[in-house]
Motif scaffolding. Structure first.
Motif, PDB file in Angstrom:
ATOM      1  N   VAL A  30      52.899  20.081  50.206  1.00 19.64           N
ATOM      2  CA  VAL A  30      52.447  18.979  51.393  1.00 19.64           C
ATOM      3  C   VAL A  30      52.093  17.524  50.891  1.00 19.64           C
ATOM      4  CG1 VAL A  30      50.520  18.609  53.062  1.00 19.64           C
ATOM      5  CG2 VAL A  30      51.460  21.072  52.841  1.00 19.64           C
ATOM      6  N   TYR A  63      37.711  25.512  57.887  1.00 20.91           N
ATOM      7  CA  TYR A  63      38.898  24.990  58.404  1.00 20.91           C
ATOM      8  C   TYR A  63      40.057  26.009  58.483  1.00 20.91           C
ATOM      9  CZ  TYR A  63      37.313  19.973  57.914  1.00 20.91           C
ATOM     10  OH  TYR A  63      36.587  18.745  58.170  1.00 20.91           O
ATOM     11  N   SER A  64      40.391  26.379  57.324  1.00 20.26           N
ATOM     12  CA  SER A  64      41.632  27.313  57.375  1.00 20.26           C
ATOM     13  C   SER A  64      41.422  28.887  57.963  1.00 20.26           C
ATOM     14  CB  SER A  64      41.912  27.552  55.786  1.00 20.26           C
ATOM     15  OG  SER A  64      41.951  26.534  55.097  1.00 20.26           O
ATOM     16  N   ILE A  86      46.943  24.520  45.506  1.00 22.94           N
ATOM     17  CA  ILE A  86      46.949  24.980  46.846  1.00 22.94           C
ATOM     18  C   ILE A  86      45.707  24.542  47.747  1.00 22.94           C
ATOM     19  CG2 ILE A  86      46.856  27.036  48.325  1.00 22.94           C
ATOM     20  CD1 ILE A  86      47.895  28.680  45.925  1.00 22.94           C
ATOM     21  N   ALA A 102      44.988  28.120  41.678  1.00 22.68           N
ATOM     22  CA  ALA A 102      44.521  27.596  42.844  1.00 22.68           C
ATOM     23  C   ALA A 102      44.323  26.107  43.138  1.00 22.68           C
ATOM     24  CB  ALA A 102      43.256  28.178  43.359  1.00 22.68           C
ATOM     25  N   SER A 126      48.280  21.821  49.612  1.00 24.02           N
ATOM     26  CA  SER A 126      48.998  22.120  48.561  1.00 24.02           C
ATOM     27  C   SER A 126      49.790  21.134  47.943  1.00 24.02           C
ATOM     28  CB  SER A 126      50.278  23.223  48.952  1.00 24.02           C
ATOM     29  OG  SER A 126      51.071  22.457  49.910  1.00 24.02           O
ATOM     30  N   ILE A 133      39.301  31.505  56.896  1.00 21.92           N
ATOM     31  CA  ILE A 133      39.525  32.201  55.545  1.00 21.92           C
ATOM     32  C   ILE A 133      39.418  31.484  54.413  1.00 21.92           C
ATOM     33  CG2 ILE A 133      42.215  31.867  55.907  1.00 21.92           C
ATOM     34  CD1 ILE A 133      41.941  35.145  54.663  1.00 21.92           C
ATOM     35  N   TRP A 134      39.226  32.013  53.141  1.00 20.94           N
ATOM     36  CA  TRP A 134      39.173  30.953  52.158  1.00 20.94           C
ATOM     37  C   TRP A 134      37.729  30.167  51.853  1.00 20.94           C
ATOM     38  CZ3 TRP A 134      42.456  34.191  50.069  1.00 20.94           C
ATOM     39  CH2 TRP A 134      43.723  34.366  50.711  1.00 20.94           C
ATOM     40  N   GLY A 183      46.885  27.077  57.605  1.00 19.89           N
ATOM     41  CA  GLY A 183      46.448  26.417  56.386  1.00 19.89           C
ATOM     42  C   GLY A 183      46.955  24.908  56.277  1.00 19.89           C
ATOM     43  N   MET A 185      38.678  36.681  43.468  1.00 20.62           N
ATOM     44  CA  MET A 185      39.658  36.100  42.907  1.00 20.62           C
ATOM     45  C   MET A 185      40.561  36.577  41.846  1.00 20.62           C
ATOM     46  SD  MET A 185      38.789  32.054  43.124  1.00 20.62           S
ATOM     47  CE  MET A 185      40.496  31.618  43.102  1.00 20.62           C
ATOM     48  N   MET A 244      30.443  20.235  48.833  1.00 21.53           N
ATOM     49  CA  MET A 244      30.762  20.023  50.419  1.00 21.53           C
ATOM     50  C   MET A 244      29.734  19.281  51.168  1.00 21.53           C
ATOM     51  SD  MET A 244      32.831  23.254  51.216  1.00 21.53           S
ATOM     52  CE  MET A 244      34.325  23.437  49.913  1.00 21.53           C
ATOM     53  N   ASP A 301      49.415  23.913  57.906  1.00 24.20           N
ATOM     54  CA  ASP A 301      49.731  23.934  59.486  1.00 24.20           C
ATOM     55  C   ASP A 301      48.189  23.810  60.115  1.00 24.20           C
ATOM     56  OD1 ASP A 301      50.542  23.083  61.789  1.00 24.20           O
ATOM     57  OD2 ASP A 301      51.501  25.080  62.073  1.00 24.20           O
ATOM     58  N   GLU A 333      34.107  33.431  44.899  1.00 25.60           N
ATOM     59  CA  GLU A 333      33.789  32.282  45.601  1.00 25.60           C
ATOM     60  C   GLU A 333      34.295  32.053  46.662  1.00 25.60           C
ATOM     61  OE1 GLU A 333      37.106  29.007  43.674  1.00 25.60           O
ATOM     62  OE2 GLU A 333      35.556  29.890  42.355  1.00 25.60           O
ATOM     63  N   LEU A 334      35.355  32.791  47.076  1.00 26.53           N
ATOM     64  CA  LEU A 334      36.031  32.700  48.497  1.00 26.53           C
ATOM     65  C   LEU A 334      35.585  33.765  49.493  1.00 26.53           C
ATOM     66  CD1 LEU A 334      39.559  32.186  47.288  1.00 26.53           C
ATOM     67  CD2 LEU A 334      38.044  30.486  48.153  1.00 26.53           C
TER      68      LEU A 334
HETATM   69  C1  LIG Z   1      40.368  28.296  45.631  1.00 25.79           C
HETATM   70  C2  LIG Z   1      40.555  28.038  47.298  1.00 25.79           C
HETATM   71  C3  LIG Z   1      39.596  27.525  47.921  1.00 25.79           C
HETATM   72  C4  LIG Z   1      39.728  27.097  49.154  1.00 25.79           C
HETATM   73  N1  LIG Z   1      38.687  26.749  49.885  1.00 25.79           N
HETATM   74  C5  LIG Z   1      38.766  26.342  51.334  1.00 25.79           C
HETATM   75  C6  LIG Z   1      37.513  26.143  52.086  1.00 25.79           C
HETATM   76  O1  LIG Z   1      36.473  26.213  51.400  1.00 25.79           O
HETATM   77  N2  LIG Z   1      37.581  25.774  53.420  1.00 25.79           N
HETATM   78  C7  LIG Z   1      38.684  25.887  53.857  1.00 25.79           C
HETATM   79  O2  LIG Z   1      38.814  25.726  55.041  1.00 25.79           O
HETATM   80  N3  LIG Z   1      39.993  26.097  53.210  1.00 25.79           N
HETATM   81  C8  LIG Z   1      39.913  26.507  52.089  1.00 25.79           C
HETATM   82  N4  LIG Z   1      40.855  26.822  51.066  1.00 25.79           N
HETATM   83  C9  LIG Z   1      42.325  26.931  51.825  1.00 25.79           C
HETATM   84  C10 LIG Z   1      43.224  25.875  51.593  1.00 25.79           C
HETATM   85  O3  LIG Z   1      42.904  24.679  52.005  1.00 25.79           O
HETATM   86  C11 LIG Z   1      44.739  26.485  52.013  1.00 25.79           C
HETATM   87  O4  LIG Z   1      45.031  27.752  51.362  1.00 25.79           O
HETATM   88  C12 LIG Z   1      45.805  25.433  51.976  1.00 25.79           C
HETATM   89  O5  LIG Z   1      45.620  24.512  52.655  1.00 25.79           O
HETATM   90  C13 LIG Z   1      47.181  26.194  51.944  1.00 25.79           C
HETATM   91  O6  LIG Z   1      47.281  26.746  53.318  1.00 25.79           O
HETATM   92  P1  LIG Z   1      47.918  28.580  53.212  1.00 25.79           P
HETATM   93  O7  LIG Z   1      46.942  29.108  52.200  1.00 25.79           O
HETATM   94  O8  LIG Z   1      47.794  29.052  54.601  1.00 25.79           O
HETATM   95  O9  LIG Z   1      49.307  28.479  52.837  1.00 25.79           O
HETATM   96  P2  LIG Z   1      50.317  28.006  53.766  1.00 25.79           P
HETATM   97  O10 LIG Z   1      50.135  26.755  54.462  1.00 25.79           O
HETATM   98  O11 LIG Z   1      50.978  29.246  54.494  1.00 25.79           O
HETATM   99  O12 LIG Z   1      51.476  27.803  52.628  1.00 25.79           O
HETATM  100  C14 LIG Z   1      52.299  28.761  51.935  1.00 25.79           C
HETATM  101  C15 LIG Z   1      53.002  27.823  50.924  1.00 25.79           C
HETATM  102  O13 LIG Z   1      54.096  27.099  51.714  1.00 25.79           O
HETATM  103  C16 LIG Z   1      54.173  25.939  51.502  1.00 25.79           C
HETATM  104  N5  LIG Z   1      54.261  24.775  52.557  1.00 25.79           N
HETATM  105  C17 LIG Z   1      53.439  25.158  53.931  1.00 25.79           C
HETATM  106  N6  LIG Z   1      53.859  24.145  54.737  1.00 25.79           N
HETATM  107  C18 LIG Z   1      54.904  23.198  54.284  1.00 25.79           C
HETATM  108  C19 LIG Z   1      55.681  22.271  54.515  1.00 25.79           C
HETATM  109  N7  LIG Z   1      55.399  21.538  55.771  1.00 25.79           N
HETATM  110  N8  LIG Z   1      56.388  21.646  53.560  1.00 25.79           N
HETATM  111  C20 LIG Z   1      56.553  22.267  52.306  1.00 25.79           C
HETATM  112  N9  LIG Z   1      55.857  23.176  51.908  1.00 25.79           N
HETATM  113  C21 LIG Z   1      55.078  23.953  52.788  1.00 25.79           C
HETATM  114  C22 LIG Z   1      52.702  25.383  50.722  1.00 25.79           C
HETATM  115  O14 LIG Z   1      52.960  24.562  50.034  1.00 25.79           O
HETATM  116  C23 LIG Z   1      52.682  26.902  50.195  1.00 25.79           C
HETATM  117  O15 LIG Z   1      53.287  26.974  48.798  1.00 25.79           O
HETATM  118  C24 LIG Z   1      41.076  27.190  49.790  1.00 25.79           C
HETATM  119  C25 LIG Z   1      42.183  27.677  49.249  1.00 25.79           C
HETATM  120  C26 LIG Z   1      42.012  28.140  47.879  1.00 25.79           C
HETATM  121  C27 LIG Z   1      43.045  28.564  46.884  1.00 25.79           C
END
Ligand SMILES: Cc1cc2nc3c(=O)[nH]c(=O)nc-3n(C[C@H](O)[C@H](O)[C@H](O)COP(=O)(O)OP(=O)(O)OC[C@H]3O[C@@H](n4cnc5c(N)ncnc54)[C@H](O)[C@@H]3O)c2cc1C
Length: 401
Positions: free
Chosen positions: A389, A130-131, A382, A379, A386, A160-161, A136, A206, A94, A138, A212-213
């Motif tokens: 997206v 970020y998240s 995601i 993961a 994801s 989170i995450w 996430g 996990m 990072m 969004d 790691e999270l």
């Molecule tokens: C192992 C791991 C490490 C990570 N590390 C970091 C980190 O270091 N820093 C950080 O900031 N974040 C981190 N993340 C977070 C990661 O970026 C988010 O989990 C990811 O962006 C998805 O957001 P969410 O979990 O809120 O899921 P959501 O956005 O709520 O999505 C839930 C589901 O809905 C689907 N979905 C959502 N919006 C749409 C759309 N517009 N169209 C179609 N489908 C949609 C998604 O594909 C998913 O299947 C990590 C995640 C994981 C799993």
């Protein structure tokens, strides 16, 4: 697109091989081989990062002007391929991969002078804030607030995450500095020292048993405004630049090829019960060859993008294609690996993957990480955006649908 390596690149490949043969110790390689998550354990990763930093190859994607080695795109690809084949640790990238290029593009002279050498020398480790629980995919809905107070911001909210927050020295973070206008407006990009009072890091374990999270809480965390990168309320532009690089400047196929080799090796040792080995089983072989063909196709796609990158420009929406192919193939390979080890996949013993732990794995060594990798790799589709997206980006920005 030239596919044959030039003599100069062949010499570089040999230099990398020689370096790895000399510096990648058995201990580092073994600790790296038993990890299942996206990061090798901190001690091993730090050891390897320092070795690379001494050689000037840690921030291997950086030009010389930033303090990097100035590899061209082909050299980067060679370096990544050789590291993947040799089984080097998965590093916390990072710093050099994400925040370094942002500081270079948007940072002040003071920020560059302070942070870039420290990143290249692995003096500091970074995490990405970020998240949030409600933001996430969004991401622009983020609610962590930074309120102006003289020369400082006072930050409240939660992320989170957050990978590696439990050992990171700094966090690069998106915070809301204004609620006016569209939600993409009013976001700022700030650098936060993780030792600042008011920060709490809670672990999230996990499904594979790895830590790691984390969830990070900010309670009246005061940071100087000089820690902001780029103009106030323009953090979205900074973040967009970064997300492209997070997805696009990564070559996925070297590690996919190494993972497939590993599956082949397992299959050539795994008996089927009929006096044969799995590698000779037609059904298994068909799936293996199918994955090989798809990895090859991903490799040529990736090379095509790299070739375009080498002529200048950003990864753009192509980054989403690489991310999509890389993460989905990664999952499928780990699924095949778990199937290949058969009933040896059953024991769930995360402690057998901790370096130095003397709990024996009740099965052949080749099976030790199979289940954990399978679970952890759920993961990949995601994080960093994801698959759904990414498909939307491809359909809109590339296919014009
Ligand atoms: C192992 C791991 C490490 C990570 N590390 C970091 C980190 O270091 N820093 C950080 O900031 N974040 C981190 N993340 C977070 C990661 O970026 C988010 O989990 C990811 O962006 C998805 O957001 P969410 O979990 O809120 O899921 P959501 O956005 O709520 O999505 C839930 C589901 O809905 C689907 N979905 C959502 N919006 C749409 C759309 N517009 N169209 C179609 N489908 C949609 C998604 O594909 C998913 O299947 C990590 C995640 C994981 C799993």
């Amino acid at each position: 697109m030239q596919l044959e390596l030039s003599q100069e690149h062949k010499d570089f490949q040999q230099e990398v091989r020689d370096f790895l043969a000399t510096h990648l110790t058995d201990e580092i390689r073994q600790n790296s081989a038993i990890q299942a998550s996206v990061r090798t354990d901190v001690d091993t990763a730090t050891k390897w990062s320092k070795i690379l930093a001494k050689k000037g190859w840690l921030a291997y994607t950086w030009p010389k002007s930033m303090g990097g080695p100035g590899f061209d795109i082909t050299q980067r690809y060679i370096f990544e391929s050789e590291c993947a084949l040799a089984g080097t640790p998965q590093l916390n990238n990072m710093g050099f991969r994400m925040v370094g290029p942002i500081i270079e593009k948007y940072g002040t002279k003071e920020q560059k002078d302070y942070h870039l050498p420290r990143i290249a020398q692995h003096e500091d480790t970074w995490c990405q804030g970020y998240s949030e629980p409600g933001a996430g995919s969004d991401l622009a809905s983020l609610q962590t607030k930074a309120v102006s107070d003289g020369d400082d911001y006072v930050i409240n909210g939660t992320k989170i995450w957050t990978t590696g927050a439990h050992y990171a020295d700094h966090c690069f973070c998106l915070v809301r500095t204004s609620s006016a206008g569209k939600k993409q407006q009013g976001i700022s990009f700030v650098l936060i020292d993780m030792k600042t009072p008011g920060i709490t890091v809670d672990p999230i374990i996990m499904i594979s048993g790895d830590h790691e999270l984390n969830q990070v809480f900010f309670d009246d965390v005061r940071i100087p405004k000089s820690n902001r990168v780029g103009p106030e309320n323009e953090g979205w532009t900074v973040a967009k630049y970064h997300l492209e690089f997070e997805r696009g400047a990564i070559a996925y196929t070297p590690s996919l090829k190494a993972a497939l080799e590993n599956v082949k090796e397992i299959a050539s040792k795994e008996p089927t019960g009929t006096g044969e080995y799995l590698i000779n089983d037609n059904g298994f072989n068909k799936r293996l060859r199918d994955l090989e063909i798809r990895v090859m196709s991903a490799e040529y796609t990736e090379r095509r993008f790299m070739s375009a990158l080498s002529r200048g420009g950003n990864p753009g929406a192509n980054a989403s294609i690489s991310k999509l192919m890389g993460s989905e193939l990664n999952q499928e390979i780990s699924e095949l690996r778990m199937e290949a080890v058969g009933y040896h996949a059953l024991p769930f013993l995360p402690e057998t993957r901790i370096p130095g732990n003397n709990t024996a794995f009740p099965g052949p060594e080749r099976a030790r990480t199979a289940t954990a990798k399978y679970l952890n790799n759920r993961a990949t589709t995601i994080y960093a955006g994801s698959s759904e997206v990414q498909r939307t980006v491809v359909s809109k920005q590339i296919l014009g649908l």
